[in-house]
Design a protein around this motif. Structure first.
Motif: not given
Ligand code: SF4
Length: 402
Positions: A123, A125-127, A130, A136-137, A170-171, A201, A229
């Motif tokens: 992504c 940005v890592y929210c 999430c 994603t992390f 992911g995005d 996002r 989002h």
């Molecule tokens: S998948 Fe969506 S909510 Fe999760 S970190 Fe990526 S952009 Fe943010």
């Protein structure tokens, strides 16, 4: 401070280039500290995140941070916090039970007619909230290479019951136009796929990503919805508006799913303002998600009653078009349910068939039952003869036995 002051030496062309934004993402405490002083909790958050969770914010999104307020909603979404290490009751690594429903790496199949297509594990940005942070992390997922994508498309092709595919991750907008277009073209070529959705996002975190070329490519795969989002009105910038309007102008409908986040947007005033602004962007408010039980997000979750109270306050304040559905994705994979305030206030008394309902001001009104109770639609069996045949109903044959 303006972005020019925050990122001296950056040209307008660089700032407006989505790839420059992704390449120059802020990822370390030192990166953020060049923009604003960090709190102790944020510093500890970075120390805890090191080697465990990804951290990133595009310069654009970071430029929205209020440098003087640790409770700034942008800041709370991107800065790792020491609170992420504190376990909360019911925490789960896979909070909505997706792993048992991954027949192949790129697919989550929980509902008969829908499938989630995991296109990427990255992504812009890592929210911090999430839900899919297990993917994603960290690097554990290992990405979704060409073979995984082709396997996913083949799986959808083989499952004729799937009519709606949500491309997510992911995005997916962190991919190049070419890669994303290839995935969408592969899915669009499957005759039983009626609707595509792209969950992203980017309009919020990297609105420069929504170029004319991208919007035109998405339009080619219509019917296709972008589901974005936004969580706070502070994200509703001129750049975000431009991104959303560009999509809509190209014929791509845009819907929004917010996450209800404690101390960030857990207020009827904030959410009313957010959703009213989104409507002016021509974005339809869709869901307000109760926080999932993703481990590390307990400090951001609200009590269930808070969401219902917010919804009720919004009902008295704004039009129905601005009110999203409050959804709880049941822990462990039970699927989504929606919650709303209880407006049924009781049954009619003896001799008065009907129901008492209350409005937002607590006033009671009686709604009588109609004279007839049978709600079957006689033309339904005519309009859907195949269904009736499957049920052995009257339209199943050519009139025999009727
Ligand atoms: S998948 Fe969506 S909510 Fe999760 S970190 Fe990526 S952009 Fe943010």
């Amino acid at each position: 401070m303006t972005w020019r002051e925050l990122f001296p030496g950056t040209t307008e062309a660089e700032w407006r280039d989505w790839r420059w934004q992704q390449r120059h993402a802020l990822t370390t405490a030192a990166d953020f500290e060049r923009l604003f002083p960090l709190t102790d909790a944020e510093r500890r958050g970075f120390a805890l995140a090191a080697g465990h969770t990804r951290v990133a914010a595009t310069p654009y999104y970071a430029s929205l941070v209020d440098r003087d307020h640790p409770a700034c909603p942008i800041r709370l979404q991107v800065m790792p916090s020491a609170a992420e290490a504190v376990p909360a009751p019911g925490d789960l690594d896979d909070p909505i039970g997706e792993e048992p429903h991954r027949p192949v790496r790129a697919i989550v199949h929980k509902y008969p007619d829908r499938a989630l297509f995991l296109a990427v594990d990255r992504c812009a940005v890592y929210c911090r909230h999430c839900t899919r942070r297990r993917i994603t992390f960290s690097d554990d997922e290992g990405g979704f290479d060409r073979a995984a994508v082709e396997e996913g498309i083949a799986w959808v092709r083989a499952h004729r019951e799937v009519r709606d595919v949500i491309v997510s991750g992911g995005d997916p907008l962190s991919l190049s136009d070419q890669k994303l277009d290839g995935i969408l073209a592969g899915l669009r070529a499957i005759p039983h796929v009626q609707v595509l959705r792209v969950a992203t996002r980017a309009p919020v975190t990297n609105p420069m990503r929504v170029t004319d070329a991208l919007a035109a490519a998405l339009r080619r795969h219509a019917p296709l919805f972008v589901v974005t989002h936004f969580n706070h009105p502070k994200e509703c910038t001129p750049e975000a508006r431009e991104a959303c309007e560009r999509l809509v102008d190209h014929g791509v409908p845009v819907e929004n799913q917010s996450v209800l986040l404690r101390g960030l947007n857990s207020s009827a005033r904030i959410l009313t303002d957010l959703n009213e602004r989104l409507l002016t962007f021509r974005v339809r408010p869709y869901y307000l998600h109760q926080g999932d039980l993703a481990a590390g997000t307990g400090h951001l979750r609200t009590p269930l009653a808070a969401g219902v109270a917010i919804l009720e306050a919004m009902r008295g304040r704004t039009s129905g078009l601005a009110i999203p559905h409050l959804a709880v994705d049941l822990p462990g994979g039970g699927g989504k349910v929606t919650l709303q305030p209880q407006y049924l206030a009781g049954e009619g008394e003896e001799g008065a068939r009907g129901h008492w309902l209350r409005n937002g001001r607590g006033e009671r009104y009686f709604y009588p039952e109609p004279p007839e109770q049978d709600c079957t639609c006689p033309y339904e069996a005519v309009y859907y003869p195949a269904d009736a045949a499957a049920r052995g109903g009257p339209a199943g044959g050519d009139g025999e036995g009727e």
